[in-house]
Scaffold this motif. Sequence first.
Motif, PDB file in Angstrom:
ATOM      1  N   SER A   5      42.804  40.510  37.860  1.00 35.66           N
ATOM      2  CA  SER A   5      43.860  41.472  38.684  1.00 35.66           C
ATOM      3  C   SER A   5      44.774  42.405  38.015  1.00 35.66           C
ATOM      4  O   SER A   5      45.065  42.357  36.686  1.00 35.66           O
ATOM      5  N   LYS A   6      45.158  43.496  38.785  1.00 38.30           N
ATOM      6  CA  LYS A   6      45.870  44.288  38.089  1.00 38.30           C
ATOM      7  C   LYS A   6      47.312  43.816  37.625  1.00 38.30           C
ATOM      8  O   LYS A   6      47.685  44.129  36.355  1.00 38.30           O
ATOM      9  N   ASP A  10      48.397  43.896  33.546  1.00 38.97           N
ATOM     10  CA  ASP A  10      49.764  44.375  33.165  1.00 38.97           C
ATOM     11  C   ASP A  10      50.743  43.466  32.669  1.00 38.97           C
ATOM     12  O   ASP A  10      51.171  44.008  31.640  1.00 38.97           O
ATOM     13  N   GLU A  11      51.043  42.483  33.335  1.00 39.43           N
ATOM     14  CA  GLU A  11      52.029  41.368  32.719  1.00 39.43           C
ATOM     15  C   GLU A  11      51.444  40.982  31.204  1.00 39.43           C
ATOM     16  O   GLU A  11      52.288  40.891  30.464  1.00 39.43           O
ATOM     17  N   LEU A  12      50.272  40.684  31.332  1.00 41.56           N
ATOM     18  CA  LEU A  12      49.621  40.193  29.896  1.00 41.56           C
ATOM     19  C   LEU A  12      49.787  41.405  28.740  1.00 41.56           C
ATOM     20  O   LEU A  12      50.159  40.760  27.667  1.00 41.56           O
ATOM     21  N   THR A  53      55.981  33.811  31.642  1.00 39.07           N
ATOM     22  CA  THR A  53      54.833  34.294  31.974  1.00 39.07           C
ATOM     23  C   THR A  53      53.755  32.729  32.260  1.00 39.07           C
ATOM     24  O   THR A  53      53.780  32.090  31.197  1.00 39.07           O
ATOM     25  N   VAL A  54      53.188  32.634  33.425  1.00 38.76           N
ATOM     26  CA  VAL A  54      52.673  31.325  33.783  1.00 38.76           C
ATOM     27  C   VAL A  54      51.036  31.962  34.015  1.00 38.76           C
ATOM     28  O   VAL A  54      50.890  32.612  35.049  1.00 38.76           O
ATOM     29  N   ASP A  62      39.571  32.449  40.964  1.00 36.45           N
ATOM     30  CA  ASP A  62      38.218  32.431  40.419  1.00 36.45           C
ATOM     31  C   ASP A  62      38.063  32.492  39.011  1.00 36.45           C
ATOM     32  O   ASP A  62      37.118  32.619  38.217  1.00 36.45           O
ATOM     33  N   GLY A  63      39.420  32.674  38.419  1.00 40.01           N
ATOM     34  CA  GLY A  63      39.542  32.806  36.981  1.00 40.01           C
ATOM     35  C   GLY A  63      40.814  32.731  36.371  1.00 40.01           C
ATOM     36  O   GLY A  63      41.628  32.178  37.402  1.00 40.01           O
ATOM     37  N   ILE A  64      41.297  32.957  35.379  1.00 34.81           N
ATOM     38  CA  ILE A  64      42.894  33.068  34.900  1.00 34.81           C
ATOM     39  C   ILE A  64      43.372  33.902  35.553  1.00 34.81           C
ATOM     40  O   ILE A  64      43.192  35.214  35.418  1.00 34.81           O
ATOM     41  N   GLU A  65      44.793  33.803  36.082  1.00 26.97           N
ATOM     42  CA  GLU A  65      45.426  34.628  36.630  1.00 26.97           C
ATOM     43  C   GLU A  65      47.021  34.554  36.275  1.00 26.97           C
ATOM     44  O   GLU A  65      47.375  33.291  36.132  1.00 26.97           O
TER      45      GLU A  65
END
Length: 150
Positions: A5-6, A10-12, A53-54, A62-65
């Motif tokens: 996701s956006k 952005d956070e990562l 950040t978690v 459906d994946g890592i978020e």
Amino acid sequence: MGYLSKRSFDELRSLEGRKIAKIVYYLWDNLQSDDDFKSLDWIGITLHDGTNTVLNYGVDNDGIEVVDFDFNEELNKIETQFKGQVTLIHENATLDRHWFPILDKVIKRVSFGREKGENGNSQIIFEFSDKHKIEIFTKEEGMGVDFFEA
């Protein structure tokens, strides 16, 4: 798997140039399992400035978020839903062999696995200023963590 996701992207990417102070693993623990089944479903990353950040991989993704996470709220929800047969435990993983070598090292780059030319959400790679890399990836159940030295 799907696409990152956006918000997560952005956070990562905003972690680049910063240092990790603490890592916490949150494990889904099936108390009724004969094989002591646990699944790493959340990873909490605390930076030196105190921000968190978690990451989550579970039934809702459906994946890592990147997600908003409240341990006590999630614990109550899980224990109620599964009538006490499942609980949530947390482990300070900061001194784990994966994370200890990179404490106080700058995150040089955060990259992602590719899915059809897009940023996928099944693999996140943290590259550090001292050439260490940590890969967080999806498994059949939960997430896995691997450590690499260049």
